[in-house]
Write an enzyme that holds these catalytic residues in place. Structure first.
Site, PDB file in Angstrom:
ATOM      1  N   ARG A  82      24.013  33.522  59.206  1.00 14.10           N
ATOM      2  CA  ARG A  82      23.986  34.993  59.197  1.00 14.10           C
ATOM      3  C   ARG A  82      22.694  35.466  58.575  1.00 14.10           C
ATOM      4  O   ARG A  82      22.194  34.825  57.650  1.00 14.10           O
ATOM      5  CB  ARG A  82      25.057  35.576  58.268  1.00 14.10           C
ATOM      6  CG  ARG A  82      26.356  35.232  58.623  1.00 14.10           C
ATOM      7  CD  ARG A  82      27.461  36.012  58.008  1.00 14.10           C
ATOM      8  NE  ARG A  82      28.534  35.813  58.936  1.00 14.10           N
ATOM      9  CZ  ARG A  82      28.845  36.656  59.885  1.00 14.10           C
ATOM     10  NH1 ARG A  82      28.268  37.819  59.979  1.00 14.10           N
ATOM     11  NH2 ARG A  82      29.764  36.367  60.764  1.00 14.10           N
ATOM     12  N   LEU A  83      22.234  36.611  59.088  1.00 15.42           N
ATOM     13  CA  LEU A  83      21.086  37.246  58.443  1.00 15.42           C
ATOM     14  C   LEU A  83      21.559  37.854  57.137  1.00 15.42           C
ATOM     15  O   LEU A  83      22.684  38.333  57.043  1.00 15.42           O
ATOM     16  CB  LEU A  83      20.554  38.365  59.341  1.00 15.42           C
ATOM     17  CG  LEU A  83      19.593  37.949  60.438  1.00 15.42           C
ATOM     18  CD1 LEU A  83      19.248  39.164  61.288  1.00 15.42           C
ATOM     19  CD2 LEU A  83      18.321  37.344  59.862  1.00 15.42           C
ATOM     20  N   VAL A  84      20.711  37.851  56.135  1.00 13.14           N
ATOM     21  CA  VAL A  84      21.073  38.529  54.888  1.00 13.14           C
ATOM     22  C   VAL A  84      20.280  39.836  54.790  1.00 13.14           C
ATOM     23  O   VAL A  84      19.168  39.937  55.302  1.00 13.14           O
ATOM     24  CB  VAL A  84      20.832  37.636  53.648  1.00 13.14           C
ATOM     25  CG1 VAL A  84      21.840  36.516  53.586  1.00 13.14           C
ATOM     26  CG2 VAL A  84      19.423  37.089  53.619  1.00 13.14           C
TER      27      VAL A  84
ATOM     28  N   HIS B 201      15.672  25.022  57.606  1.00 17.75           N
ATOM     29  CA  HIS B 201      15.713  25.290  59.042  1.00 17.75           C
ATOM     30  C   HIS B 201      15.211  24.044  59.782  1.00 17.75           C
ATOM     31  O   HIS B 201      14.185  23.470  59.409  1.00 17.75           O
ATOM     32  CB  HIS B 201      14.841  26.505  59.374  1.00 17.75           C
ATOM     33  CG  HIS B 201      14.933  26.874  60.821  1.00 17.75           C
ATOM     34  ND1 HIS B 201      16.031  27.519  61.354  1.00 17.75           N
ATOM     35  CD2 HIS B 201      14.080  26.646  61.850  1.00 17.75           C
ATOM     36  CE1 HIS B 201      15.853  27.674  62.651  1.00 17.75           C
ATOM     37  NE2 HIS B 201      14.680  27.150  62.972  1.00 17.75           N
TER      38      HIS B 201
ATOM     39  N   GLY C  48      28.606  21.369  56.686  1.00 16.49           N
ATOM     40  CA  GLY C  48      28.258  21.211  55.275  1.00 16.49           C
ATOM     41  C   GLY C  48      27.655  19.869  54.919  1.00 16.49           C
ATOM     42  O   GLY C  48      27.755  19.435  53.775  1.00 16.49           O
ATOM     43  N   SER C  49      26.978  19.210  55.890  1.00 10.91           N
ATOM     44  CA  SER C  49      26.380  17.917  55.528  1.00 10.91           C
ATOM     45  C   SER C  49      25.236  18.108  54.526  1.00 10.91           C
ATOM     46  O   SER C  49      25.035  17.258  53.646  1.00 10.91           O
ATOM     47  CB  SER C  49      25.909  17.154  56.770  1.00 10.91           C
ATOM     48  OG  SER C  49      24.783  17.754  57.350  1.00 10.91           O
ATOM     49  N   ASN C  50      24.525  19.211  54.610  1.00 17.00           N
ATOM     50  CA  ASN C  50      23.472  19.478  53.604  1.00 17.00           C
ATOM     51  C   ASN C  50      24.086  19.765  52.238  1.00 17.00           C
ATOM     52  O   ASN C  50      23.584  19.317  51.205  1.00 17.00           O
ATOM     53  CB  ASN C  50      22.576  20.634  54.049  1.00 17.00           C
ATOM     54  CG  ASN C  50      21.531  20.170  55.044  1.00 17.00           C
ATOM     55  OD1 ASN C  50      20.535  19.560  54.676  1.00 17.00           O
ATOM     56  ND2 ASN C  50      21.775  20.421  56.324  1.00 17.00           N
TER      57      ASN C  50
ATOM     58  N   ARG D  34      27.958  44.765  56.742  1.00 14.18           N
ATOM     59  CA  ARG D  34      27.368  43.576  56.130  1.00 14.18           C
ATOM     60  C   ARG D  34      27.100  43.828  54.636  1.00 14.18           C
ATOM     61  O   ARG D  34      27.330  42.990  53.792  1.00 14.18           O
ATOM     62  CB  ARG D  34      26.059  43.297  56.872  1.00 14.18           C
ATOM     63  CG  ARG D  34      25.534  41.921  56.672  1.00 14.18           C
ATOM     64  CD  ARG D  34      24.292  41.720  57.466  1.00 14.18           C
ATOM     65  NE  ARG D  34      24.561  41.478  58.863  1.00 14.18           N
ATOM     66  CZ  ARG D  34      23.619  41.309  59.784  1.00 14.18           C
ATOM     67  NH1 ARG D  34      22.347  41.391  59.448  1.00 14.18           N
ATOM     68  NH2 ARG D  34      23.933  41.072  61.028  1.00 14.18           N
TER      69      ARG D  34
ATOM     70  N   ASN E  85      16.229  28.647  52.118  1.00 19.99           N
ATOM     71  CA  ASN E  85      16.932  28.269  53.344  1.00 19.99           C
ATOM     72  C   ASN E  85      16.300  27.002  53.904  1.00 19.99           C
ATOM     73  O   ASN E  85      15.118  26.735  53.683  1.00 19.99           O
ATOM     74  CB  ASN E  85      16.802  29.403  54.369  1.00 19.99           C
ATOM     75  CG  ASN E  85      17.527  29.092  55.674  1.00 19.99           C
ATOM     76  OD1 ASN E  85      18.629  28.559  55.669  1.00 19.99           O
ATOM     77  ND2 ASN E  85      16.896  29.398  56.807  1.00 19.99           N
TER      78      ASN E  85
HETATM   79  C1  GAR Z   1      21.290  22.345  59.518  1.00 23.65           C
HETATM   80  O1  GAR Z   1      20.625  21.571  60.499  1.00 23.65           O
HETATM   81  C2  GAR Z   1      20.434  23.515  59.096  1.00 23.65           C
HETATM   82  O2  GAR Z   1      19.076  23.231  59.091  1.00 23.65           O
HETATM   83  C3  GAR Z   1      20.775  24.531  60.152  1.00 23.65           C
HETATM   84  O3  GAR Z   1      22.161  24.404  60.310  1.00 23.65           O
HETATM   85  C4  GAR Z   1      22.519  23.033  60.119  1.00 23.65           C
HETATM   86  C5  GAR Z   1      23.714  22.980  59.197  1.00 23.65           C
HETATM   87  O4  GAR Z   1      24.239  21.679  59.133  1.00 23.65           O
HETATM   88  N1  GAR Z   1      20.369  25.858  59.781  1.00 23.65           N
HETATM   89  C6  GAR Z   1      19.809  26.742  60.591  1.00 23.65           C
HETATM   90  O5  GAR Z   1      19.627  26.544  61.771  1.00 23.65           O
HETATM   91  C7  GAR Z   1      19.396  28.054  59.934  1.00 23.65           C
HETATM   92  N2  GAR Z   1      18.629  28.857  60.804  1.00 23.65           N
HETATM   93  P1  GAR Z   1      25.239  21.274  57.998  1.00 23.65           P
HETATM   94  O6  GAR Z   1      26.375  22.299  58.009  1.00 23.65           O
HETATM   95  O7  GAR Z   1      25.741  19.921  58.397  1.00 23.65           O
HETATM   96  O8  GAR Z   1      24.509  21.258  56.684  1.00 23.65           O
END
Ligand code: GAR
EC number: 2.1.2.2
Length: 207
Positions: free
Chosen positions: A93-95, A111, A14-16, A67, A109
């Site tokens: 997860r895919l939605v 990526h 969850g850093s984002n 799902r 999203n």
């Molecule tokens: C992030 O790097 C995000 O871009 C990636 O998961 C990480 C989550 O980090 N997402 C994907 O790869 C989606 N396909 P976080 O939990 O620290 O935010």
């Protein structure tokens, strides 16, 4: 009540999610995170939500018949809270159409690669192993493919020969934490227009 209401979906650290919370607090924006949706009841992101007093809908996908079944529950929660924008932040997860149909154009999203290169899991590791010299971050609208929706913003990250995978991960995360909040602001300001696969970002209004 804030005028622009966000739900964040996340599965892990969850850093984002944290970067978005911090951004809203620092800039005193008229935005609020009204809900965290998490498919891993033990994930660190849940602790972050509790500290920030954000309601959590945590669920175990295996406890549902399909799902669609858990997505229907999620849609109910989103409707109750009158969510304007769904932000997937490490939601692994895919939605399906259950979510995509009612929220197409209102679900984004992030990526950690320059899509369409390196979709799916471990995009940073994939790019590092492949030996590309430039990778980056993509923010896109969500459709029901894997990292395939219309692209809103991208920023490149150079891979130096001396970079370890860990350094590259840090560099990518720094960019993620900055650009995801920027895109959320653009959408809240009504500046993002979606036409088929093309996304236009209108210039900021000057007062
Ligand atoms: C992030 O790097 C995000 O871009 C990636 O998961 C990480 C989550 O980090 N997402 C994907 O790869 C989606 N396909 P976080 O939990 O620290 O935010």
């Amino acid at each position: 009540m804030s005028s622009f209401r966000i739900a964040v979906f996340a599965s892990g650290s969850g850093s984002n999610f944290q970067a978005i919370i911090d951004h809203i607090q620092e800039k005193k924006l008229d935005l609020s995170i009204e809900l965290l949706v998490c498919d891993k009841p033990g994930a660190k992101v849940i602790e972050r939500a509790e500290i920030a007093n954000i309601p959590v809908f945590a669920f175990r996908p295996k406890e549902y018949v399909s799902r669609e079944a858990y997505e229907q529950e999620i849609v109910k929660e989103l409707q109750k809270k009158q969510i304007d924008l769904i932000v997937l932040a490490g939601y692994m997860r895919l939605v399906t159409d259950t979510l995509v149909k009612p929220y197409y154009g209102k679900m984004i999203n992030i990526h950690p690669s320059l899509l369409p290169s390196f979709p799916g899991l471990d995009a940073i590791g994939q790019a590092y192993e492949y030996g590309v010299k430039v990778t980056g971050v993509t923010v896109h609208f969500v459709d029901n493919g894997m990292d395939t929706g219309p692209i809103i913003n991208q920023e490149s990250v150079i891979i130096e020969e001396s970079d370890t995978l860990e350094q590259l991960e840090n560099n990518i995360h720094k960019v993620e934490h900055r650009i995801y909040s920027e895109v959320i602001d653009w959408i809240a300001e009504g500046r993002v227009q979606l036409q088929d696969r093309k996304v236009n970002v209108l210039p900021q209004k000057v007062n």
